[in-house]
Design a protein around this motif. Structure first.
Motif, PDB file in Angstrom:
ATOM      1  N   TYR A 115       0.849  -1.071   0.196  1.00 11.70           N
ATOM      2  CA  TYR A 115       0.046   0.117  -0.063  1.00 11.70           C
ATOM      3  C   TYR A 115       0.886   1.033  -0.142  1.00 11.70           C
ATOM      4  CZ  TYR A 115      -3.961  -3.229   1.152  1.00 11.70           C
ATOM      5  OH  TYR A 115      -4.719  -4.068   1.086  1.00 11.70           O
ATOM      6  N   CYS A 123       0.853   5.429   0.081  1.00  8.90           N
ATOM      7  CA  CYS A 123       0.231   6.851   0.290  1.00  8.90           C
ATOM      8  C   CYS A 123       0.108   7.465  -0.849  1.00  8.90           C
ATOM      9  CB  CYS A 123       0.834   7.639   1.597  1.00  8.90           C
ATOM     10  SG  CYS A 123      -0.232   9.291   1.930  1.00  8.90           S
ATOM     11  N   HIS A 161      -4.453   9.865   5.067  1.00  8.19           N
ATOM     12  CA  HIS A 161      -4.359  10.009   3.572  1.00  8.19           C
ATOM     13  C   HIS A 161      -5.074   8.985   2.837  1.00  8.19           C
ATOM     14  CE1 HIS A 161      -0.772  12.845   4.461  1.00  8.19           C
ATOM     15  NE2 HIS A 161      -1.907  13.576   4.351  1.00  8.19           N
ATOM     16  N   GLY A 162      -5.276   8.963   1.574  1.00  8.14           N
ATOM     17  CA  GLY A 162      -5.892   7.861   0.986  1.00  8.14           C
ATOM     18  C   GLY A 162      -4.521   7.032   0.276  1.00  8.14           C
ATOM     19  N   VAL A 191      -3.020   3.793  -2.695  1.00 10.58           N
ATOM     20  CA  VAL A 191      -3.349   2.847  -3.621  1.00 10.58           C
ATOM     21  C   VAL A 191      -2.678   1.484  -3.518  1.00 10.58           C
ATOM     22  CG1 VAL A 191      -3.626   4.453  -5.432  1.00 10.58           C
ATOM     23  CG2 VAL A 191      -1.178   3.716  -4.784  1.00 10.58           C
ATOM     24  N   ALA A 206      -6.968   1.801  -6.693  1.00  6.89           N
ATOM     25  CA  ALA A 206      -7.550   2.616  -5.373  1.00  6.89           C
ATOM     26  C   ALA A 206      -7.360   1.427  -4.467  1.00  6.89           C
ATOM     27  CB  ALA A 206      -8.751   3.339  -5.732  1.00  6.89           C
ATOM     28  N   ALA A 207      -7.355   2.101  -3.236  1.00  8.48           N
ATOM     29  CA  ALA A 207      -7.412   0.891  -1.770  1.00  8.48           C
ATOM     30  C   ALA A 207      -8.337   1.722  -0.638  1.00  8.48           C
ATOM     31  CB  ALA A 207      -5.726   0.842  -1.301  1.00  8.48           C
ATOM     32  N   PRO A 208      -9.687   1.753  -0.889  1.00 14.42           N
ATOM     33  CA  PRO A 208     -10.259   2.400  -0.052  1.00 14.42           C
ATOM     34  C   PRO A 208     -10.287   1.818   1.401  1.00 14.42           C
ATOM     35  CG  PRO A 208     -11.700   1.049  -1.188  1.00 14.42           C
ATOM     36  CD  PRO A 208     -10.186   0.869  -1.772  1.00 14.42           C
ATOM     37  N   ARG A 209     -10.225   2.441   2.361  1.00 12.60           N
ATOM     38  CA  ARG A 209     -10.334   2.016   3.783  1.00 12.60           C
ATOM     39  C   ARG A 209     -11.870   1.379   4.085  1.00 12.60           C
ATOM     40  NH1 ARG A 209      -5.430   2.287   6.658  1.00 12.60           N
ATOM     41  NH2 ARG A 209      -4.048   3.998   5.755  1.00 12.60           N
ATOM     42  N   VAL A 210     -11.978   0.627   4.679  1.00  6.66           N
ATOM     43  CA  VAL A 210     -13.269  -0.087   5.231  1.00  6.66           C
ATOM     44  C   VAL A 210     -13.342   0.232   6.551  1.00  6.66           C
ATOM     45  CG1 VAL A 210     -14.712  -1.961   5.492  1.00  6.66           C
ATOM     46  CG2 VAL A 210     -13.318  -1.977   3.733  1.00  6.66           C
ATOM     47  N   LYS A 211     -14.434   1.204   7.219  1.00  3.57           N
ATOM     48  CA  LYS A 211     -14.552   1.785   8.420  1.00  3.57           C
ATOM     49  C   LYS A 211     -15.697   0.655   8.854  1.00  3.57           C
ATOM     50  CE  LYS A 211     -14.402   6.362   7.164  1.00  3.57           C
ATOM     51  NZ  LYS A 211     -14.702   7.909   7.505  1.00  3.57           N
TER      52      LYS A 211
END
Length: 101
Positions: free
Chosen positions: A53, A55, A77-78, A80, A91-96
């Protein structure tokens, strides 16, 4: 020297088979390898194996292993992600986490 002193034909065949398997594996850090020649900025794991991953905001290139990314390290930060050396970034979205879980 006699081959029997070194383990006989079976040992030689086993060694050759192992060398063939190792030759078929991509070299550390080579295109197609799952081993990235980088240090995780979260835990210090070297090298990062598996998903890497990165940043997208930090100029110095903050790289995380999947464990640190999953624990929310550098979560402001976002990111990949790529699985293999040479793969395109995705894209590597974070799961809340949901409340009450």
């Amino acid at each position: 020297l006699c081959r029997d002193a070194w383990g006989g034909v079976e040992l030689i065949q086993a060694c050759k088979a192992r060398l063939r398997r190792e030759a078929a594996q991509p070299a550390l850090g080579a295109r197609g390898s799952d081993t990235h020649r980088l240090r995780c900025a979260g835990c210090g794991l070297t090298p990062i194996v598996g998903e890497r991953y990165r940043c997208v905001r930090c100029v110095q290139g903050v790289d995380l292993c999947s464990g640190c990314f999953g624990r929310g390290k550098h979560g402001h930060h976002g990111f990949v992600v790529k699985s293999l050396v040479g793969d395109a970034w995705a894209a590597a979205p974070r799961v809340k986490a949901r409340p009450n879980q």
